[in-house]
Design an enzyme around this catalytic site. Structure first.
Site, mmCIF file in Angstrom:
data_model
loop_
_atom_site.group_PDB
_atom_site.id
_atom_site.type_symbol
_atom_site.label_atom_id
_atom_site.label_comp_id
_atom_site.label_asym_id
_atom_site.label_seq_id
_atom_site.Cartn_x
_atom_site.Cartn_y
_atom_site.Cartn_z
ATOM 1 N N HIS A 76 -45.540 35.833 12.794
ATOM 2 C CA HIS A 76 -45.784 37.260 12.926
ATOM 3 C C HIS A 76 -47.052 37.667 12.193
ATOM 4 O O HIS A 76 -47.571 36.929 11.367
ATOM 5 C CB HIS A 76 -44.591 38.093 12.431
ATOM 6 C CG HIS A 76 -44.309 37.989 10.959
ATOM 7 N ND1 HIS A 76 -43.474 37.019 10.433
ATOM 8 C CD2 HIS A 76 -44.742 38.716 9.904
ATOM 9 C CE1 HIS A 76 -43.406 37.167 9.126
ATOM 10 N NE2 HIS A 76 -44.179 38.190 8.774
ATOM 11 N N GLU B 4 -48.017 33.952 4.784
ATOM 12 C CA GLU B 4 -46.577 33.742 4.619
ATOM 13 C C GLU B 4 -46.164 32.504 5.402
ATOM 14 O O GLU B 4 -46.687 32.246 6.486
ATOM 15 C CB GLU B 4 -45.826 34.965 5.150
ATOM 16 C CG GLU B 4 -44.330 34.907 5.003
ATOM 17 C CD GLU B 4 -43.643 36.163 5.513
ATOM 18 O OE1 GLU B 4 -42.402 36.195 5.495
ATOM 19 O OE2 GLU B 4 -44.333 37.124 5.950
ATOM 20 N N GLU C 39 -38.615 47.879 7.784
ATOM 21 C CA GLU C 39 -39.451 47.141 8.720
ATOM 22 C C GLU C 39 -38.879 47.129 10.125
ATOM 23 O O GLU C 39 -37.685 47.324 10.334
ATOM 24 C CB GLU C 39 -39.648 45.714 8.243
ATOM 25 C CG GLU C 39 -38.370 44.916 8.200
ATOM 26 C CD GLU C 39 -38.604 43.500 7.735
ATOM 27 O OE1 GLU C 39 -38.658 42.604 8.613
ATOM 28 O OE2 GLU C 39 -38.731 43.287 6.525
ATOM 29 N N GLN D 36 -44.801 42.618 12.744
ATOM 30 C CA GLN D 36 -43.873 43.132 11.744
ATOM 31 C C GLN D 36 -44.503 44.387 11.159
ATOM 32 O O GLN D 36 -45.543 44.313 10.491
ATOM 33 C CB GLN D 36 -43.639 42.096 10.641
ATOM 34 C CG GLN D 36 -42.709 42.580 9.551
ATOM 35 C CD GLN D 36 -42.634 41.599 8.403
ATOM 36 O OE1 GLN D 36 -43.656 41.086 7.951
ATOM 37 N NE2 GLN D 36 -41.432 41.327 7.941
ATOM 38 N N HIS E 172 -50.667 40.845 6.323
ATOM 39 C CA HIS E 172 -50.556 39.392 6.173
ATOM 40 C C HIS E 172 -50.356 38.724 7.530
ATOM 41 O O HIS E 172 -50.053 39.380 8.514
ATOM 42 C CB HIS E 172 -49.402 39.012 5.231
ATOM 43 C CG HIS E 172 -48.040 39.334 5.761
ATOM 44 N ND1 HIS E 172 -47.445 40.569 5.605
ATOM 45 C CD2 HIS E 172 -47.140 38.574 6.445
ATOM 46 C CE1 HIS E 172 -46.245 40.554 6.166
ATOM 47 N NE2 HIS E 172 -46.038 39.365 6.692
#
Length: 147
Positions: free
Chosen positions: A7, A134, A43, A60, A84
């Site tokens: 994502h 991530e 989220e 996301q 991110h």
């Protein structure tokens, strides 16, 4: 190792308005939503497509739920936008250890719970050319519980 872009995290001030923008502009629908108290965010995961490894790719959207959360601090400094990028992996523990051995700082000693019961950790943006990165191991479908 890493199998897909899991994502792209986008920080926003108003989750509902941001979801509406992505729905009206691109036709993306919310696949999953939750509040992550530990990370201080509300989220929405917007599914983009399925991937060859049995996973999927998402946007996301992240709205902070408290001022001391990492996302709230990031928004105060940077404004809305890409926060991110997350890569999917079958083994977040093993891949984080291998990346740590290459000199990249891993932000969590042990992976923690992420969206949709995944296991996650982050890599320091200063070690990744300015990109907060991530690593995600998705929960197996039988392990995932809706929130």
């Amino acid at each position: 190792m890493l199998t897909r872009i899991d994502h792209i995290g986008i920080a926003c001030f108003d989750l509902d308005k941001t979801v509406e923008f992505y729905r009206n502009t691109y036709g993306f629908e919310v696949f999953h939503s939750e509040v992550n108290e530990e990370q201080g965010v509300r989220e929405a995961m917007l599914k983009i497509n399925e991937t060859d490894d049995g996973g999927a790719s998402y946007l996301q959207l992240l709205e902070p739920t408290r001022e001391d959360s990492t996302v709230a601090k990031w928004l105060a400094k940077n404004g809305e936008g890409v926060h991110h990028i997350a890569f999917g992996t079958a083994d977040v523990d093993g891949d984080a250890a291998a990346i740590r051995e290459k000199g990249v700082r891993v932000l969590y000693q042990e992976p923690c719970r992420g969206s949709m019961d995944s296991r996650i950790t982050f890599l320091h943006p200063k070690d990744c050319h300015g990109v907060l990165t991530e690593l995600v191991t998705s929960a197996q479908p039988s392990e995932h519980t809706e929130h």
